[in-house]
Design a protein around this motif. Structure first.
Motif, PDB file in Angstrom:
ATOM      1  N   GLU A  47      39.796  25.032  52.999  1.00 47.38           N
ATOM      2  CA  GLU A  47      40.270  24.827  51.633  1.00 47.38           C
ATOM      3  C   GLU A  47      41.174  25.943  51.115  1.00 47.38           C
ATOM      4  O   GLU A  47      41.891  25.760  50.126  1.00 47.38           O
ATOM      5  N   LYS A  48      41.108  27.121  51.759  1.00 44.23           N
ATOM      6  CA  LYS A  48      41.912  28.276  51.324  1.00 44.23           C
ATOM      7  C   LYS A  48      41.758  28.537  49.818  1.00 44.23           C
ATOM      8  O   LYS A  48      42.724  28.486  49.060  1.00 44.23           O
ATOM      9  N   PRO A  49      40.547  28.837  49.395  1.00 46.38           N
ATOM     10  CA  PRO A  49      40.304  29.076  47.960  1.00 46.38           C
ATOM     11  C   PRO A  49      40.871  30.417  47.510  1.00 46.38           C
ATOM     12  O   PRO A  49      41.271  31.253  48.332  1.00 46.38           O
ATOM     13  N   GLU A  50      40.895  30.615  46.208  1.00 47.88           N
ATOM     14  CA  GLU A  50      41.345  31.890  45.649  1.00 47.88           C
ATOM     15  C   GLU A  50      40.183  32.815  45.332  1.00 47.88           C
ATOM     16  O   GLU A  50      40.390  34.003  45.050  1.00 47.88           O
ATOM     17  N   GLN A  73      38.611  38.653  58.318  1.00 50.12           N
ATOM     18  CA  GLN A  73      39.914  38.003  58.267  1.00 50.12           C
ATOM     19  C   GLN A  73      40.687  38.290  56.990  1.00 50.12           C
ATOM     20  O   GLN A  73      41.911  38.262  56.981  1.00 50.12           O
ATOM     21  N   ASP A  74      39.966  38.519  55.921  1.00 50.62           N
ATOM     22  CA  ASP A  74      40.602  38.629  54.603  1.00 50.62           C
ATOM     23  C   ASP A  74      39.913  39.723  53.801  1.00 50.62           C
ATOM     24  O   ASP A  74      38.759  39.598  53.424  1.00 50.62           O
ATOM     25  N   LYS A  75      40.635  40.820  53.568  1.00 49.04           N
ATOM     26  CA  LYS A  75      40.068  41.954  52.848  1.00 49.04           C
ATOM     27  C   LYS A  75      40.182  41.797  51.328  1.00 49.04           C
ATOM     28  O   LYS A  75      39.551  42.535  50.580  1.00 49.04           O
ATOM     29  N   ARG A  76      40.988  40.853  50.880  1.00 49.70           N
ATOM     30  CA  ARG A  76      41.347  40.828  49.465  1.00 49.70           C
ATOM     31  C   ARG A  76      40.723  39.716  48.639  1.00 49.70           C
ATOM     32  O   ARG A  76      40.598  39.854  47.431  1.00 49.70           O
ATOM     33  N   ILE A  77      40.361  38.604  49.264  1.00 53.10           N
ATOM     34  CA  ILE A  77      39.858  37.478  48.467  1.00 53.10           C
ATOM     35  C   ILE A  77      38.599  37.912  47.706  1.00 53.10           C
ATOM     36  O   ILE A  77      37.681  38.501  48.274  1.00 53.10           O
ATOM     37  N   PRO A  78      38.534  37.656  46.410  1.00 55.36           N
ATOM     38  CA  PRO A  78      37.357  38.057  45.625  1.00 55.36           C
ATOM     39  C   PRO A  78      36.116  37.255  46.012  1.00 55.36           C
ATOM     40  O   PRO A  78      36.184  36.040  46.219  1.00 55.36           O
ATOM     41  N   ILE A  79      34.995  37.961  46.092  1.00 50.05           N
ATOM     42  CA  ILE A  79      33.703  37.341  46.405  1.00 50.05           C
ATOM     43  C   ILE A  79      32.683  37.806  45.369  1.00 50.05           C
ATOM     44  O   ILE A  79      32.494  39.004  45.165  1.00 50.05           O
ATOM     45  N   ILE A  80      32.050  36.834  44.723  1.00 49.38           N
ATOM     46  CA  ILE A  80      30.974  37.123  43.769  1.00 49.38           C
ATOM     47  C   ILE A  80      29.672  36.624  44.368  1.00 49.38           C
ATOM     48  O   ILE A  80      29.574  35.477  44.819  1.00 49.38           O
ATOM     49  N   LYS A  96      28.224  46.461  50.093  1.00 43.80           N
ATOM     50  CA  LYS A  96      28.456  46.949  51.448  1.00 43.80           C
ATOM     51  C   LYS A  96      28.884  45.810  52.376  1.00 43.80           C
ATOM     52  O   LYS A  96      29.630  46.016  53.331  1.00 43.80           O
ATOM     53  N   HIS A  97      28.426  44.603  52.084  1.00 42.68           N
ATOM     54  CA  HIS A  97      28.777  43.454  52.910  1.00 42.68           C
ATOM     55  C   HIS A  97      30.074  42.778  52.469  1.00 42.68           C
ATOM     56  O   HIS A  97      30.421  41.718  52.977  1.00 42.68           O
ATOM     57  N   GLY A  98      30.761  43.378  51.516  1.00 43.50           N
ATOM     58  CA  GLY A  98      32.082  42.863  51.175  1.00 43.50           C
ATOM     59  C   GLY A  98      32.202  42.188  49.831  1.00 43.50           C
ATOM     60  O   GLY A  98      33.253  41.635  49.507  1.00 43.50           O
ATOM     61  N   GLY A  99      31.155  42.209  49.024  1.00 45.25           N
ATOM     62  CA  GLY A  99      31.227  41.583  47.716  1.00 45.25           C
ATOM     63  C   GLY A  99      32.017  42.422  46.722  1.00 45.25           C
ATOM     64  O   GLY A  99      32.068  43.643  46.829  1.00 45.25           O
ATOM     65  N   ASN A 100      32.642  41.763  45.778  1.00 43.90           N
ATOM     66  CA  ASN A 100      33.365  42.445  44.705  1.00 43.90           C
ATOM     67  C   ASN A 100      32.550  42.539  43.425  1.00 43.90           C
ATOM     68  O   ASN A 100      32.777  43.411  42.593  1.00 43.90           O
ATOM     69  N   ASP A 101      31.613  41.614  43.267  1.00 44.67           N
ATOM     70  CA  ASP A 101      30.815  41.592  42.042  1.00 44.67           C
ATOM     71  C   ASP A 101      29.549  40.796  42.324  1.00 44.67           C
ATOM     72  O   ASP A 101      29.432  40.136  43.372  1.00 44.67           O
ATOM     73  N   TYR A 102      28.609  40.868  41.418  1.00 45.50           N
ATOM     74  CA  TYR A 102      27.366  40.121  41.571  1.00 45.50           C
ATOM     75  C   TYR A 102      26.852  39.728  40.199  1.00 45.50           C
ATOM     76  O   TYR A 102      27.160  40.377  39.194  1.00 45.50           O
ATOM     77  N   ALA A 118      38.373  38.296  35.640  1.00 48.44           N
ATOM     78  CA  ALA A 118      38.628  39.726  35.835  1.00 48.44           C
ATOM     79  C   ALA A 118      39.023  40.013  37.276  1.00 48.44           C
ATOM     80  O   ALA A 118      39.972  40.771  37.542  1.00 48.44           O
ATOM     81  N   LEU A 119      38.327  39.405  38.229  1.00 48.81           N
ATOM     82  CA  LEU A 119      38.643  39.632  39.642  1.00 48.81           C
ATOM     83  C   LEU A 119      39.983  39.023  40.023  1.00 48.81           C
ATOM     84  O   LEU A 119      40.774  39.635  40.749  1.00 48.81           O
ATOM     85  N   LEU A 120      40.270  37.824  39.526  1.00 50.12           N
ATOM     86  CA  LEU A 120      41.542  37.186  39.843  1.00 50.12           C
ATOM     87  C   LEU A 120      42.710  37.973  39.253  1.00 50.12           C
ATOM     88  O   LEU A 120      43.757  38.127  39.889  1.00 50.12           O
ATOM     89  N   ASN A 121      42.545  38.488  38.051  1.00 48.63           N
ATOM     90  CA  ASN A 121      43.599  39.291  37.425  1.00 48.63           C
ATOM     91  C   ASN A 121      43.843  40.576  38.209  1.00 48.63           C
ATOM     92  O   ASN A 121      44.985  41.013  38.370  1.00 48.63           O
ATOM     93  N   ARG A 122      42.762  41.182  38.709  1.00 50.13           N
ATOM     94  CA  ARG A 122      42.903  42.417  39.478  1.00 50.13           C
ATOM     95  C   ARG A 122      43.681  42.169  40.772  1.00 50.13           C
ATOM     96  O   ARG A 122      44.547  42.946  41.151  1.00 50.13           O
ATOM     97  N   VAL A 123      43.374  41.059  41.442  1.00 48.51           N
ATOM     98  CA  VAL A 123      44.099  40.724  42.675  1.00 48.51           C
ATOM     99  C   VAL A 123      45.569  40.483  42.379  1.00 48.51           C
ATOM    100  O   VAL A 123      46.452  40.971  43.080  1.00 48.51           O
ATOM    101  N   GLU A 124      45.834  39.729  41.308  1.00 49.16           N
ATOM    102  CA  GLU A 124      47.218  39.412  40.950  1.00 49.16           C
ATOM    103  C   GLU A 124      47.998  40.679  40.603  1.00 49.16           C
ATOM    104  O   GLU A 124      49.147  40.862  41.022  1.00 49.16           O
TER     105      GLU A 124
END
Length: 228
Positions: A47-50, A73-80, A96-102, A118-124
């Motif tokens: 699906e290639k989500p954002e 594969q992807d260091k930048r995609i936001p993960i909550i 530590k496992h790669g999450g950006n927020d919880y 907030a996460l999408l704005n930071r990536v942009e």
């Protein structure tokens, strides 16, 4: 960014998944719901989500494992992460496992939506500006690859370590408050995030100790300064 923001949601509680999906879809999100870790990873590929919202405890693969697979594969995609756990170490493990927020259950939909934006704005805002190499004393810091190289030896950083180091370097030789760092990177300066920041500062100090001209110093209870 596409007209509708595509999100993969991994949540094995059908009632909660439906509530999240319906709430987000009223805010111009397209939500792909998955019920286990395998489905979540496959949806990420197809699906290639954002952005991804991953429950920590899921069948087949937990959220931490899925995030680790994605980060290869992807260091930048936001993960909550969504978690029922509340111990500080669980939160630290999530980053530590790669999450950006919880978010700890139960949570409000408004809070989830604010965290997503907030996460999408930071990536942009960071696109196109972070691919260069940064010299920190004798180190070469590659933010895009999340690595530190010293004397030809490269060490991989976690996502959070790279974020904290990037932020400290942007204010190098100046004291920056803990609250500012926490709000910029975590979005909230609560107790759990503060404990996580302390852990990452300790790890960064160890990784930067080969060059004695590079130091992270702290003003107890106030903030940190990267000297280089």
């Amino acid at each position: 960014m596409s007209e509708k923001i595509k999100i993969v949601l991994a949540e094995d509680e059908p009632s909660l998944a439906l509530i999240i999906k319906e709430s987000l879809e009223t805010r111009n999100f397209e939500v792909i719901v998955t019920e286990d870790g395998d489905q979540a990873y496959n949806a990420y590929i197809s699906e290639k989500p954002e952005l991804l919202v991953l429950d920590v405890m899921m069948p087949k693969k937990d959220g931490f494992t899925v995030a680790e697979q994605i980060r290869k594969q992807d260091k930048r995609i936001p993960i909550i992460f969504l978690t029922a756990k509340s111990q500080t170490q669980d939160v630290v493990d999530g980053f530590k496992h790669g999450g950006n927020d919880y978010l700890k259950k139960p949570f409000s939909m408004e809070e989830l939506i604010v965290r997503i934006h907030a996460l999408l704005n930071r990536v942009e805002n960071n696109q196109g500006s972070d691919d260069g190499l940064t010299h920190i004393g004798g180190y070469i810091f590659d933010y895009a690859k999340q690595s530190l190289t010293y004397d030809g030896n490269t060490e991989v950083l976690t996502y959070r370590e790279a974020e904290v180091l990037k932020h400290l370097y942007s204010t190098k030789n100046e004291m920056v408050t803990r609250s500012h760092i926490l709000k910029e990177i975590w979005g909230d300066d609560d107790f759990f995030n503060g404990r996580s920041l302390d852990v990452f500062i300790t790890k960064l100090r160890k990784k930067l100790d080969k060059d004695k001209n590079v130091q992270i110093i702290n003003s107890r209870g106030y903030g940190y300064k990267l000297i280089c």
